[in-house]
Design an enzyme around this catalytic site. Sequence first.
Site, short mmCIF file in Angstrom:
data_model
loop_
_atom_site.label_atom_id
_atom_site.label_comp_id
_atom_site.label_asym_id
_atom_site.label_seq_id
_atom_site.Cartn_x
_atom_site.Cartn_y
_atom_site.Cartn_z
N TYR A 76 29.49 63.96 36.77
CA TYR A 76 30.85 64.23 37.26
C TYR A 76 30.79 64.91 38.62
CZ TYR A 76 35.75 65.40 37.45
OH TYR A 76 37.06 65.48 37.85
N PHE A 128 49.21 48.49 61.03
CA PHE A 128 48.64 47.75 59.90
C PHE A 128 49.51 48.09 58.69
CE2 PHE A 128 45.93 46.97 56.22
CZ PHE A 128 45.76 45.61 56.41
N THR A 129 49.64 47.12 57.79
CA THR A 129 50.59 47.23 56.67
C THR A 129 50.46 48.53 55.86
OG1 THR A 129 49.00 45.95 55.39
CG2 THR A 129 50.80 44.73 56.43
N ASP A 219 40.60 53.88 62.78
CA ASP A 219 40.50 53.02 61.59
C ASP A 219 39.25 52.17 61.80
OD1 ASP A 219 40.54 51.03 59.71
OD2 ASP A 219 42.71 50.74 59.77
N LYS A 262 35.09 46.15 53.53
CA LYS A 262 34.84 45.17 54.60
C LYS A 262 33.42 45.34 55.15
CE LYS A 262 39.55 45.28 54.50
NZ LYS A 262 40.32 46.13 53.57
N ARG A 386 50.53 36.47 57.70
CA ARG A 386 50.55 37.68 58.53
C ARG A 386 51.64 37.48 59.57
NH1 ARG A 386 47.34 41.79 56.08
NH2 ARG A 386 49.32 41.56 55.06
N PHE A 453 54.85 41.79 51.12
CA PHE A 453 54.05 40.56 51.16
C PHE A 453 53.17 40.37 49.94
CE2 PHE A 453 50.12 42.76 52.21
CZ PHE A 453 50.60 43.92 52.77
N1 F0G Z 1 42.80 49.26 57.62
C1 F0G Z 1 42.57 47.97 57.91
C2 F0G Z 1 42.32 47.57 59.33
C3 F0G Z 1 42.56 47.02 56.88
O1 F0G Z 1 42.33 45.75 57.19
C4 F0G Z 1 42.79 47.44 55.54
C5 F0G Z 1 42.83 46.47 54.47
C6 F0G Z 1 43.03 48.79 55.31
C7 F0G Z 1 43.01 49.67 56.37
C8 F0G Z 1 43.31 49.30 53.93
O2 F0G Z 1 42.16 49.32 53.16
O3 F0G Z 1 42.57 47.64 51.35
O4 F0G Z 1 40.72 49.30 51.18
O5 F0G Z 1 43.06 50.02 50.94
N2 F0G Z 1 42.88 45.25 54.66
C9 F0G Z 1 42.82 44.19 53.67
C10 F0G Z 1 43.01 42.87 54.37
C11 F0G Z 1 43.72 44.38 52.51
O6 F0G Z 1 43.08 41.85 53.67
O7 F0G Z 1 43.07 42.83 55.61
P1 F0G Z 1 42.14 49.05 51.58
#
Ligand code: F0G
Length: 461
Positions: A76, A128-129, A219, A262, A386, A453
């Site tokens: 833990y 970014f979303t 990021d 990634k 997108r 989305f």
């Molecule tokens: N920042 C970037 C540039 C991303 O592309 C993503 C996720 C995140 C942050 C968030 O990270 O998914 O681990 O919580 N991108 C994925 C995509 C979902 O399909 O581009 P996460």
Amino acid sequence: MTKLIKRSWAEPFKIKMVEPLKMTFRIEREKALKEAGYNTFLLRSEDVYIDLLTDSGTNAMSDYQWAGLMLGDEAYAGSKNFYYLWDNVKKYYGMPYFVPTHQGRAAEHMISKILIKPGEYVAGNMYFTTTRVHQELAGATFVDVIIDEAHDSQNLHPFKGNIDIQKLKDLFKKVGTKKIAYVYMAGPVNMAGGQPFSITNLKEVSALCKKNNIQLWFDATRATENAYFIKMREKGYEKKTIAQILKEICSYFDGLWVSAKKDLMVNIGGILATRNKHVFEEARNMVVIYEGLHTYGGLAGRDMEAMARGMEEMVCFDNIKARIGQVEYCGKQLEKYDIPMVRPFGGHAIFLDAKAFLPHLKQDVFPAQTLASEIYLDSGVRSMERGIVSAGRNAETGKHNYPNLELVRLTFPRRVYTQAHIDVTVESIAEVYEHRKKVKGLVMVYEPKYLRFFQARFKKI
Ligand code: F0G
């Protein structure tokens, strides 16, 4: 005289284990797509042939990473995998302090809560979303200060991820520097088509932020791809290694977050790292509320081991060259059919320009969402919208945001698909392009409140 012989590159690995793919008939895909409300996120993966939805958590781990899973220390507190990962965060990102998180958005959540006071502004190189939703939930307004070229799919600027320094200065002047929670740069910029920033631009942004006492965050989700583009395109970096460039990039930032799903080529994981002791203390306090103890942050010990090992592989030049080479190969094949795409080709994906692909569709009938559906119907290849659906609604007016870029992303998981899979994908897109005039748009029949989305549902017009 010796003849110049062409030398192709090839992947620096071979395949040890395979996962069978299911092929379907069009009639089955029609049913699956209807059930999924014409949203590729709602398809079952079983119904997908070639999955180019995302490169997030969909990568193939190496034998070295898989072997690491067996060395998971699932204590833990104080797992040895955590300390190994921390050492590698210092080594590759050059940040002394770190907390693990279960994925990128968990780090975004915490950093937004720590740095933002309601009513403040965050400036960045395009939204970014998930990043923006956490900034907004913490009470901030996001301001896009990316260069104009990034919003133009055909502009060939080599660093479309750069920040427009004048836009940033204007914002500082307009709202006052005290109202800026922080500035952030993503590299490469996902929503702009995987476009990198240059070190020259980063240095200028960093100097301006320092002068105004504003933190600059990174990021770093696909940072090694940004480093690769710098090596290829920026003067003075040709001879540097990816690891050296990555370390230099990070040196201009106060801290960073990473979705380890990634670059690090794992299936789950995230990182929040900083050189700011105060932010670190806050994050360490917060992680125990939202994620887990600060030495596992919502992850198993084995996950942290795979991340630490993935970090060592992510800086391998031949790996990134093959990855970006695959994206480029896809783009070049699509070019032969005159398919409209974002230029230059990005790091992680090819982005189809849905506005140019389906010029007879207004943005209100979701051209990119429609195009992603049509490609799936044709061949079972899954891609991602997108465009206007991803851009969501304006937090104040409640109206749709209308982004300039209305794109379909074909995203390449690392080390997963072969060149033949790309050929099949290209043929399918060419087929849809051939019949594009017959394509009708969609109407949205269900819209969730956040990140619509992912779960929105549509019907055919
Ligand atoms: N920042 C970037 C540039 C991303 O592309 C993503 C996720 C995140 C942050 C968030 O990270 O998914 O681990 O919580 N991108 C994925 C995509 C979902 O399909 O581009 P996460």
